[in-house]
Each structure stands twice: as structure tokens, then as C-alpha cells.
Design a protein around this motif. Structure first.
Motif, short mmCIF file in Angstrom:
data_model
loop_
_atom_site.label_atom_id
_atom_site.label_comp_id
_atom_site.label_asym_id
_atom_site.label_seq_id
_atom_site.Cartn_x
_atom_site.Cartn_y
_atom_site.Cartn_z
N GLN A 83 36.86 44.57 26.62
CA GLN A 83 36.76 44.73 25.47
C GLN A 83 38.10 44.89 24.79
N PRO A 84 37.39 44.59 23.55
CA PRO A 84 38.83 44.22 22.45
C PRO A 84 39.47 45.16 22.33
N THR A 85 40.89 45.33 22.65
CA THR A 85 41.48 46.74 23.08
C THR A 85 43.08 46.43 21.60
N GLY A 86 42.63 46.97 20.83
CA GLY A 86 44.37 47.36 20.30
C GLY A 86 45.07 48.15 21.10
N GLY A 87 46.56 48.17 20.47
CA GLY A 87 47.75 49.14 20.94
C GLY A 87 48.16 50.10 19.59
N MET A 119 41.45 51.97 22.68
CA MET A 119 42.93 51.64 22.07
C MET A 119 44.12 52.05 23.01
N ASP A 120 45.17 51.19 23.12
CA ASP A 120 45.69 52.12 24.46
C ASP A 120 47.09 52.24 24.10
N GLY A 121 47.43 53.05 24.81
CA GLY A 121 49.21 53.82 24.19
C GLY A 121 50.04 54.83 25.02
N PRO A 122 50.98 55.20 24.66
CA PRO A 122 51.63 54.03 24.29
C PRO A 122 52.58 53.12 24.30
N ASP A 129 58.18 45.00 29.56
CA ASP A 129 59.57 45.83 30.63
C ASP A 129 59.92 46.47 29.76
N LYS A 130 59.67 46.31 28.33
CA LYS A 130 59.84 47.57 27.10
C LYS A 130 59.72 48.30 26.79
N PHE A 131 59.81 49.77 26.78
CA PHE A 131 59.26 50.77 25.00
C PHE A 131 57.52 50.74 25.64
N TRP A 132 57.37 50.94 27.03
CA TRP A 132 55.57 51.00 28.01
C TRP A 132 55.48 52.16 28.32
N TYR A 368 47.54 54.58 28.32
CA TYR A 368 46.83 55.87 28.76
C TYR A 368 45.85 54.44 27.45
N ARG A 369 44.85 54.81 27.37
CA ARG A 369 43.34 54.17 26.99
C ARG A 369 42.42 55.30 26.48
N TYR A 370 42.04 54.44 25.27
CA TYR A 370 40.80 55.82 24.56
C TYR A 370 40.18 54.75 24.32
N PHE A 371 38.89 54.98 24.31
CA PHE A 371 37.50 54.06 24.18
C PHE A 371 37.60 54.87 23.05
N PHE A 372 36.75 53.55 21.64
CA PHE A 372 36.25 54.41 20.84
C PHE A 372 34.77 55.12 20.82
N ASP A 373 33.81 54.10 21.44
CA ASP A 373 32.56 54.89 21.75
C ASP A 373 32.55 56.18 23.02
#
Length: 384
Positions: A83-87, A119-122, A129-132, A368-373
Motif C-alpha cells: 500500500q502507499p506507505t510514507g515514513g 507510515m513506517d518509522g523511525p 544502512d543509516k538512521f533506521w 514500526y508500521r501504522y495503518f491509517f485504516d
């Protein structure tokens, strides 16, 4: 009341860098990242993802104009999911669930306006390879380019409704720990073969080692899961960038009649030097870095990548290479521990390789992942 400021001017950019330094000032394990490494992520001239993506940074302040949180939220067109996923990433927040919820809601709204469904984060507006990832176990000094956070961040995320999409496992072992008998047996076996030789990577022959690295990597990993083919020119460019910190005793290649068949790449953990620079890297800090690098012992090295070409897999050549390299670096370096860059729990083959190297998991991060629905069924990262 929380006030939202989009980072646009120099004062706000500075505050984005300084807030975590204040937040973690009593935490002895915190190592401040170099400012330049953070700023380059948000520099459209240096980060090619701006060509098709979008990114904004925000500060969150209380009624007294005091910063209580920060975040970067972004869309990366190369980040392809079901699905369209932002970060979002570079999240920092005081220990307050309402403040964290406000920040997460802001990220969600920003992404929803741009057509995202999750959305996925952080995570990073860049490569993995960095800041993940978020540290959830093993709150020790972070490796260079690795996120660090307070233990309470896990509760902030999970109380909001985030679920772990995948865990990121960091494997480590003491340099002087007993080496598996399997390694020594395989070393003795291959040592008798006059066609097999091992040698460390040297700075004077970067072109050769870049070529050999590319060949082994592409054969070992290009068709493996999410692996990407490397270009020799790009590999050489990367090696030249690393040249100032390359230690000529800790990266090893194995050859069969001069044909590269395996490689084991390591670098010093530069955070063991950068932690004395308070995030800065101007002329004075560069001079200080050179002095520290020369006179301050660095006892930790980072395992960057390990590879064996298919024809030599499951034949014990890794045991030959590891023991050959370990005997050498024990004599010629000050390193006492090695820690591998994280491996996703969705990659059992690579985890098995790490375990076979006589390592143990010493640190865990989570994406982590969070579905808006909120009625949508959650699925973890598929196994490769």
C-alpha cells in the motif's frame, strides 16, 4: 497547547540538531551524530531522493516556546510497499504520551494529504544502512549511523498503535573469544590447498579490491532477497570515501588462483572517535579527529558485509577466512569486539550466517508500521 514549526531557517535547523543533545545530556550511552550527517539527509543537492520524493522537518514547542519534540516526515517513491506507505524519522520527544501522540498525528495527517495509507518509522529518508529503526533492546553506545533512543520511546510508539513490522538484529562477539572448532577445522583443511589464499584489503590497491568486492557481492547477494547489483565504479567511489578510516588489518578477501571467492568487510566504529566532537566537524574538529584517531585506541569494529560466491558456499571457506583474519587482527590491532550491522528478522539465511560466525544478539531495533485504516489486518514483513 503545542505549537508546530516547520524547519525552514537556520535557527530552526540548529534547534533540530540541538534538541536531542539537550534531551540526552545525562545519558552516558548517547553519542551525538555529526551535524553534517543529519543535514546531508535534508539537502536536496546531496540526497537524490528529493528528485521524486518529498520531505519536511518539524519542531514542536510548548506554551513556553520550549521544544518538546521533533520529527522528519517524508515520501520516498522508491519505498515500494503493498500500500502507499510514507515514513518518518529523526523522532525525538520528551517522556509524555500526549506530546508523542500529537507528533504522530501530525505525521499521519501530512502523509494522508499526500495519498499515503500507512507510515513506517523511525526510518531514514535514504538507505537502510543509516538512521533506521528504534532501539528496543541493548541500550549501549550506538554504532556510527545508528539511531539511539530512550527505552520509553517503545511505549510511546506502541501506546499510539504502532506494531513492529520487522526487528533489526545486531550480532556481536568479542575478538578474543574462543573461535568455533568448525572454523579452525575448516581453516586447517583449506590451508592445505595451494590454490586458496587469504589477504587483507590495503589502501594502495583499492581499485583491485573494489573490483573483487563487486564481483563477490553481486554473485553472493544480488539475487538474494532485496539485494541490488553493485557497479564497480560506484564501489570504488565508496572505497575512496572510506579510505581515511580503512584499517588494513580487518577486511579480508579469499582467492582461488587469484579469483575472488569470499570477502569479509569491517571498519572501525568511527563513533568511538566522533563522540568527542559534539556533533561538529569543522576545521578544528577535523584536526582533533586526526589526533584522536592516532592516539586514542578504538576497541570496536563494525562488520559491514560478508559474502561467499555460490560455488563455495557450505564448504567451510568462511571458517578459513574468519580464522585467518582473526589471528592476524588479534596481533595487529587494538579491537576487542566486533558488531555486525543489523539484519532484519525477515532474512533467516543471513541470520544463520551470523549465528554460524559464533555471534550473539546484543542489540535489537524495530521498524514500526501504522495503518491509517485501523480495521486493516496487520502483516509483518514477508520472510525472504
Amino acid at each position: 497547547m503545542i505549537i508546530v514549526e516547520e524547519v525552514q531557517n537556520e535557527t530552526q535547523k540548529k534547534e533540530f540538531l540541538e534538541f536531542p543533545a539537550r534531551l540526552y545530556q545525562q545519558d552516558q550511552n548517547y553519542i551525538r551524530p555529526r551535524n553534517i550527517d543529519i543535514e546531508d539527509v535534508f539537502n536536496s543537492k546531496k540526497n537524490k531522493l528529493f528528485n521524486g520524493g518529498e520531505c519536511s522537518r518539524f519542531l514542536f514547542k510548548n506554551a513556553h516556546n520550549k521544544t518538546v519534540g521533533k520529527v522528519a516526515v517524508f515520501i520516498n517513491e522508491t519505498y515500494q510497499q503493498k500500500q502507499p506507505t510514507g515514513g518518518f524519522g529523526f523522532f525525538d520527544c520528551i517522556n509524555d504520551q500526549e506530546t508523542a501522540n500529537f507528533i504522530f498525528d501530525h505525521c499521519k495527517n501530512w502523509l494522508q494529504l499526500r495519498g499515503m495509507e500507512a507510515m513506517d518509522g523511525p526510518i531514514n529518508f535514504g538507505e537502510r544502512d543509516k538512521f533506521w529503526g528504534l532501539v528496543i533492546e541493548g541500550f549501549a553506545e550506538p554504532l556510527f549511523g545508528m539511531n539511539y533512543n530512550f527505552p520509553y520511546y517503545k511505549e510511546l510508539f506502541e501506546n499510539y498503535g504502532f506494531k513492529i513490522y520487522f526487528e533489526q538484529l545486531c550480532f556481536s562477539r568479542p575478538i578474543f573469544a574462543e573461535v568455533s572448532r568448525v572454523f579452525t577445522v575448516m581453516h586447517a583443511k583449506h590451508k592445505q590447498n595451494p590454490d586458496i589464499s587469504a589477504r587483507p584489503m590495503t589502501k594502495t590497491h583499492l581499485e583491485k579490491f573494489a573490483k573483487d568486492f563487486t564481483e563477490v557481492y553481486n554473485k553472493a547477494w544480488a539475487a538474494h532477497g532485496e539485494g541490488k547489483c553493485l557497479d564497480e565504479t560506484k564501489t570504488l567511489k565508496m572505497f575512496k570515501m572510506m579510505k581515511p578510516i580503512i584499517n588494513e588489518h580487518i577486511s579480508w578477501f579469499v582467492y582461488e588462483n587469484e579469483k575472488p571467492i569470499a570477502m569479509w568487510m569491517n571498519l572501525p566504529d568511527t563513533n568511538q572517535w566522533f563522540k568527542y566532537l559534539n556533533g561538529k566537524f569543522g576545521i578544528w574538529e577535523k584536526l582533533k579527529f586526526l589526533w584522536i584517531k592516532r592516539f586514542k585506541k578504538n576497541e570496536k569494529m563494525i562488520g559491514i558485509v560478508f559474502g561467499v560466491i555460490p560455488e563455495w558456499q557450505r564448504k567451510g571457506i568462511e571458517g578459513y577466512m574468519i580464522w585467518e583474519g582473526t589471528q592476524h587482527l588479534r596481533k595487529h590491532t587494538d579491537f576487542k569486539v566486533t558488531e555486525m550491522q543489523w539484519i532484519g528478522d525477515f532474512n533467516p539465511k543471513m541470520i544463520k550466517i551470523a549465528e554460524n560466525l559464533d555471534t550473539t544478539v546484543t542489540r535489537k531495533l524495530a521498524t514500526y508500521r501504522y495503518f491509517f485504516d485501523r480495521n486493516r489486518e496487520f502483516e509483518r514483513h514477508p520472510i525472504l
